[in-house]
Design an enzyme around this catalytic site. Structure first.
Site, short mmCIF file in Angstrom:
data_model
loop_
_atom_site.label_atom_id
_atom_site.label_comp_id
_atom_site.label_asym_id
_atom_site.label_seq_id
_atom_site.Cartn_x
_atom_site.Cartn_y
_atom_site.Cartn_z
N LYS A 1 41.91 33.87 34.84
CA LYS A 1 41.65 35.21 35.29
C LYS A 1 40.99 34.80 36.85
CE LYS A 1 40.62 39.45 33.82
NZ LYS A 1 41.41 39.84 32.79
N GLY B 1 39.80 55.11 33.37
CA GLY B 1 40.68 54.52 34.05
C GLY B 1 41.89 54.21 33.43
N VAL C 1 42.90 52.07 31.17
CA VAL C 1 42.79 51.90 29.81
C VAL C 1 42.51 53.18 29.15
CG1 VAL C 1 42.06 50.59 27.92
CG2 VAL C 1 42.60 49.30 30.22
P1 NAD Z 1 39.59 51.04 36.11
O1 NAD Z 1 39.08 50.34 37.43
O2 NAD Z 1 40.99 51.34 36.14
O3 NAD Z 1 38.81 51.97 35.38
C1 NAD Z 1 37.47 51.97 35.16
C2 NAD Z 1 37.01 53.25 34.54
O4 NAD Z 1 35.66 52.83 34.10
C3 NAD Z 1 36.58 54.08 35.63
O5 NAD Z 1 36.90 55.53 35.03
C4 NAD Z 1 35.14 54.06 35.89
O6 NAD Z 1 34.70 55.05 36.52
C5 NAD Z 1 34.69 53.83 34.55
N1 NAD Z 1 33.21 53.09 34.62
C6 NAD Z 1 32.88 52.05 35.26
N2 NAD Z 1 31.66 51.73 34.88
C7 NAD Z 1 31.12 52.70 33.61
C8 NAD Z 1 30.04 52.88 33.26
N3 NAD Z 1 28.95 52.03 33.30
N4 NAD Z 1 30.15 53.87 32.38
C9 NAD Z 1 31.03 54.65 32.15
N5 NAD Z 1 32.34 54.82 32.94
C10 NAD Z 1 32.35 53.62 33.79
O7 NAD Z 1 39.64 49.87 34.86
P2 NAD Z 1 40.65 49.30 33.63
O8 NAD Z 1 41.90 48.51 34.35
O9 NAD Z 1 40.97 50.74 32.82
O10 NAD Z 1 39.72 48.37 32.87
C11 NAD Z 1 38.83 48.83 32.18
C12 NAD Z 1 38.59 47.59 31.23
O11 NAD Z 1 39.58 47.48 30.19
C13 NAD Z 1 38.05 46.36 31.78
O12 NAD Z 1 37.06 45.69 31.00
C14 NAD Z 1 39.26 45.46 31.92
O13 NAD Z 1 38.85 44.17 31.81
C15 NAD Z 1 39.82 45.97 30.47
N6 NAD Z 1 41.39 45.85 30.41
C16 NAD Z 1 42.07 46.43 31.41
C17 NAD Z 1 43.53 45.99 31.08
C18 NAD Z 1 44.52 46.78 32.20
O14 NAD Z 1 45.74 46.74 31.83
N7 NAD Z 1 44.20 47.35 33.27
C19 NAD Z 1 43.86 45.15 30.35
C20 NAD Z 1 43.05 44.67 29.51
C21 NAD Z 1 41.67 44.94 29.34
#
Ligand code: NAD
Length: 384
Positions: free
Chosen positions: A77, A182, A184
């Protein structure tokens, strides 16, 4: 660092590489956790608060995630300590991968996590002048845009469906609250709404949007293109609540899809959902897990539930190495198959062995990694 050295165990991390650049102010880290099953692969997170310890934990989750989907890749990572909204974002990303050019793509392939998008993956490919340095690039750059296609959220939705099917719960009218809208969270919302689940709440850093009769997800997605995280306030047909309230609503399914360590011993007892499907990495602390287990809350753990993106990334890597185009429908089918197989296996074994789904998933993934380590001549490690 002393503290971190004390946390190294038999699995890793194998390498922790810290990088910096005074011209741009870039500070970053790359953690290669365990490569017994294959080279390190995992997304890179950009956040002003990211820590080396957090990236180590995320890299370990990647080790289990690759093993759980049974792909020949290892856990790694990246982390960049910066604001993803910064006007210097491109310069910082370029400085980060330049500093790591000896390791990318021989030991680590760049990918996306919180704060980074397909456009950023394109920058990585440009800076290192090699299409093989990053996954998640736009299609025009030979990539499979797994965020754009919502591969992780699709997998989360399939995990919810698989758990509901196994528990003989109908999809129609099953209520869902999602923390994070976001890459996910919004894809999970879209795919679940298409199956008649009722999404009653979604949140962003700007607040929680709630309507017990259900939110119009298509409308929200459209509004979000203009409003970004303010979407929760721009949508008129619902009430805006405080952050954290989405976790304790009276719903059937809770999907944390934002940040780590948000279900804790302080709020676990107030969670009403009977099923938690972890879209985010590491959203539940171990103390909270004990409280949830006592309340019979079923959890589909992160490294099982959010593996849709890595399945797409793994297929994308194979296709690119053999110069083939990827058919998105085939990727969706593979994600669906892996999710249903893994969730069914976990639920069956959890019931029979009377231990948590996380412990079962961990033992499956760990034993696959241990077997690979043993085959490579490590005689100090035995199956769990
Ligand atoms: P992103 O940056 O696209 O979106 C994050 C979202 O969470 C945004 O809407 C943001 O406003 C919101 N957010 C942040 N802090 C917050 C809080 N305290 N309360 C409520 N909402 C909050 O991120 P993402 O890519 O969707 O990733 C989200 C999670 O999923 C992370 O833990 C990431 O590690 C995990 N993840 C992502 C992927 C991927 O393919 N993008 C894959 C596996 C795991």
């Amino acid at each position: 660092m002393e503290n971190l050295l004390g946390k190294i165990d038999q699995f890793g991390p194998e390498k922790i590489i810290c990088v910096s650049d005074s011209k741009t102010g870039m500070r970053g880290v790359l953690v290669i956790d365990n490569t017994a099953r294959g080279m390190g692969k995992g997304g890179c997170r950009m956040s002003p608060d990211v820590t080396v310890e957090e990236v180590c934990r995320l890299a370990r989750t990647m080790t289990w995630k690759w093993a759980m989907v049974d792909f020949a890749l290892g856990g790694a990572k990246g982390g960049i300590k910066a604001d993803p909204g910064s006007s210097d974002k491109e310069k910082i990303i370029r400085a980060y991968v330049r500093a790591l050019r000896k390791h990318i793509p021989d030991e680590y392939i760049f990918g996306l996590d919180m704060g980074l998008t397909e456009a950023d993956a394109a920058i990585v490919v440009d800076e290192l002048d090699d299409l093989k340095t990053s996954m998640g690039t736009p299609q025009e750059l030979g990539g499979f845009p797994y965020d754009e296609l919502g591969a992780t959220g699709y997998g989360v939705a399939e995990a919810v469906k698989a758990a509901c099917s196994k528990k003989k719960k109908s999809f129609r009218n099953t209520t869902v609250s999602i923390q994070g809208f976001g890459a996910v969270g919004r894809a999970a919302a879209k795919f679940l709404a298409e199956e008649d689940f009722v999404i009653v709440a979604v949140s962003t850093v700007e607040g929680v949007l709630y309507n017990p009769a259900g939110l119009d997800i298509e409308k929200l997605l459209e509004l979000q293109q203009e409003a970004g995280d303010e979407v929760v306030k721009a949508y008129e047909d619902g009430q805006v609540m405080n952050l954290g309230e989405e976790l304790t609503l009276n719903v059937d399914v809770l999907i944390p899809a934002a940040i780590q360590d948000i279900i804790t011993e302080d709020n676990a007892a107030k969670i009403n959902a009977e099923l938690i499907v972890e879209g985010a990495n590491m959203p539940t602390t171990s103390k909270a897990e004990g409280i949830l287990a006592a309340n019979n809350t079923l959890i589909i753990p992160d490294f099982v539930a959010n593996a849709g993106g890595i399945i797409a990334a793994g297929v994308g890597m194979d296709a690119r190495n053999s110069c083939q185009r990827i058919d998105a429908r085939e990727v969706y089918c593979l994600i669906e198959e892996k999710m249903h197989d893994n969730v069914s296996l976990l639920l069956e074994r959890a019931e029979k062995e009377e231990i948590s789904t996380r412990e079962i998933a961990k033992s499956i993934a760990q034993n696959r990694v241990i077997k690979a380590m043993q085959l490579r001549g490590n005689k100090n490690i035995s199956l769990v």
